[in-house]
Design an enzyme around this catalytic site. Structure first.
Site, PDB file in Angstrom:
ATOM      1  N   HIS A  87     119.002  28.582  52.386  1.00  0.00           N
ATOM      2  CA  HIS A  87     119.356  29.014  50.808  1.00  0.00           C
ATOM      3  C   HIS A  87     120.568  30.302  51.166  1.00  0.00           C
ATOM      4  O   HIS A  87     121.620  30.012  50.254  1.00  0.00           O
ATOM      5  CB  HIS A  87     117.640  30.630  50.086  1.00  0.00           C
ATOM      6  CG  HIS A  87     116.727  30.451  49.568  1.00  0.00           C
ATOM      7  ND1 HIS A  87     116.296  29.914  50.126  1.00  0.00           N
ATOM      8  CD2 HIS A  87     116.203  30.813  48.578  1.00  0.00           C
ATOM      9  CE1 HIS A  87     115.551  29.364  49.520  1.00  0.00           C
ATOM     10  NE2 HIS A  87     115.579  30.351  47.992  1.00  0.00           N
TER      11      HIS A  87
ATOM     12  N   HIS B  50     113.690  34.577  56.626  1.00  0.00           N
ATOM     13  CA  HIS B  50     115.141  34.618  57.613  1.00  0.00           C
ATOM     14  C   HIS B  50     115.364  35.685  58.781  1.00  0.00           C
ATOM     15  O   HIS B  50     114.997  37.018  57.894  1.00  0.00           O
ATOM     16  CB  HIS B  50     115.489  33.807  57.139  1.00  0.00           C
ATOM     17  CG  HIS B  50     115.843  32.752  56.532  1.00  0.00           C
ATOM     18  ND1 HIS B  50     115.476  31.246  57.487  1.00  0.00           N
ATOM     19  CD2 HIS B  50     115.573  32.288  55.288  1.00  0.00           C
ATOM     20  CE1 HIS B  50     115.347  30.352  56.682  1.00  0.00           C
ATOM     21  NE2 HIS B  50     115.163  30.964  55.320  1.00  0.00           N
TER      22      HIS B  50
END
Length: 389
Positions: A159, A206
């Site tokens: 991302h 993350h």
């Protein structure tokens, strides 16, 4: 340095960021959280995902939300909706709308550069995940808001890579072609990529190191690719070998994707991205060979003008185009899956069969290469027939 990297790789900074934004696990409303034990980190490293503590067989994909849900409390809905929206800017829904939009309404050359950079960056990021095999943050203490990609490894954040690549390639490609303040364009690219990066921490998908690593890798690739932009673009438009290589090279890369320890979405997502880029690249070449004069960047420059008539054309082009693209996606999914089901003798509802490489790769690649080709060739032709150029 090693201590700093260890801290950035741990789950605690992610948990603290979530608490500071008003996101807490159910039952923990005070905002405190303890460090995860070393044993938990080892277990997360083994399963490759930093998975939730819920019943799941070792070596299998993490269950979906219907099998393993995590209750949480939201105390600040502004951050909740801001980061949920920002996270969507790194998903298929954004790619399938924004990238075609730039081709139909802004500038062909800008779109070509973004698509090429995006596909290269995403392939490197996805492959790096399955080579490094770093786990995602552990839950608890982290709250996981997404389950779809929880079975994937964490480093680097794709991302973050995609947001950095798309925003800054758009900025670099347009800053010398359109008149707008340099500082404004730079700030917009920075804010866009930063929001997406922070959303990966807020959603608990993350670690800080994953996000920083993804952004830095993407920035480094941009620096390396920028001097060759014009050369690559020229070859894509003029080389007689472009159509063949545009299909063959991505297809070989997809079939030779690193072997997975257990099933995750990385190979399928990578095939989707490379397939879409392959179809679009063939479309770029075909348009340049046969129909460039019918659909040029000059014809779509009014997309920047803030006048009513231009905005009507922009909206009409987008709505017509996205409808055709979505119909193509739906039709090709059904057609390709039906053909593969007949070839390999499995029912269409067999999810396990769809995960096999000989099924997943052609299913995703053919479907999305047709989507990319439709967006760059069929939709512009339809725009011309409807008088929307």
């Amino acid at each position: 340095m090693a201590r700093l990297l260890g801290t950035l790789r741990s789950s605690q900074p992610v948990a603290r960021f979530q608490r500071s934004c008003g996101l807490f696990p159910a039952g923990e409303e005070g905002g405190g959280s303890g460090d995860p034990a070393d044993g938990l980190r080892e277990r997360g490293a083994r399963n490759g995902a930093g998975a939730l503590r819920c019943p799941a067989g070792s070596g299998r994909a993490v269950p979906g939300p219907q099998d393993c849900t995590q209750k949480y409390i939201v105390k600040n809905y502004f951050y909740y909706y801001l980061f949920k929206f920002s996270a969507a800017l790194g998903e298929e829904i954004f790619y399938i709308t924004f990238l075609p939009f730039t081709y139909w309404n802004i500038d062909h050359s800008v779109s070509r550069r973004m698509i090429i950079v995006w596909s290269i960056v995403m392939y490197i990021g996805q492959v790096s995940k399955d080579i490094l095999k770093w786990p995602r943050p552990l839950s608890p203490p982290v709250v996981k808001l997404e389950m779809r990609t929880n079975a994937e490894y964490g480093m680097p954040s794709t991302h973050a890579m995609a947001a950095t690549a798309i925003s800054f390639s758009f900025f670099i490609a347009t800053m010398n072609q359109y008149k707008y303040p340099f500082e404004l364009g730079l700030a917009a690219a920075f804010v866009f990529s930063t929001l997406v990066c922070l959303s990966r921490l807020y959603t608990g998908m993350h670690t800080v190191l994953d996000v920083i690593g993804g952004a830095l890798i993407s920035a480094g690739l941009l620096v390396l690719l920028y001097p060759a932009w014009d050369t690559i673009d020229h070859l894509l438009l003029t080389s007689p070998f472009c159509p063949l290589l545009s299909i063959a090279v991505p297809l070989v890369l997809c079939y030779n994707y690193p072997k997975l320890d257990y099933y995750s979405l990385t190979r399928g997502d990578t095939t989707t991205i490379l397939g879409a880029a392959a179809g679009a690249t063939v479309g770029f070449w075909l348009n340049n060979q046969y129909s460039a004069s019918a659909y040029t960047s000059q014809s779509v420059q009014p997309g920047f003008a803030l006048i009513t008539s231009a905005m009507v054309f922009v909206l009409a082009r987008f709505l017509v185009g996205i409808l055709v693209v979505l119909l193509t996606r739906w039709a090709m999914k059904s057609l390709v899956l039906g053909v593969l089901g007949y070839r390999y003798k499995f029912p269409l509802g067999d999810v396990a069969a769809r995960r096999r490489r000989e099924v997943e790769v052609p299913y995703k690649f053919v479907t999305y290469s047709c989507v990319g080709f439709t967006a760059t060739v069929v939709v512009p032709l339809l725009h011309g027939l409807l008088g929307l150029l």
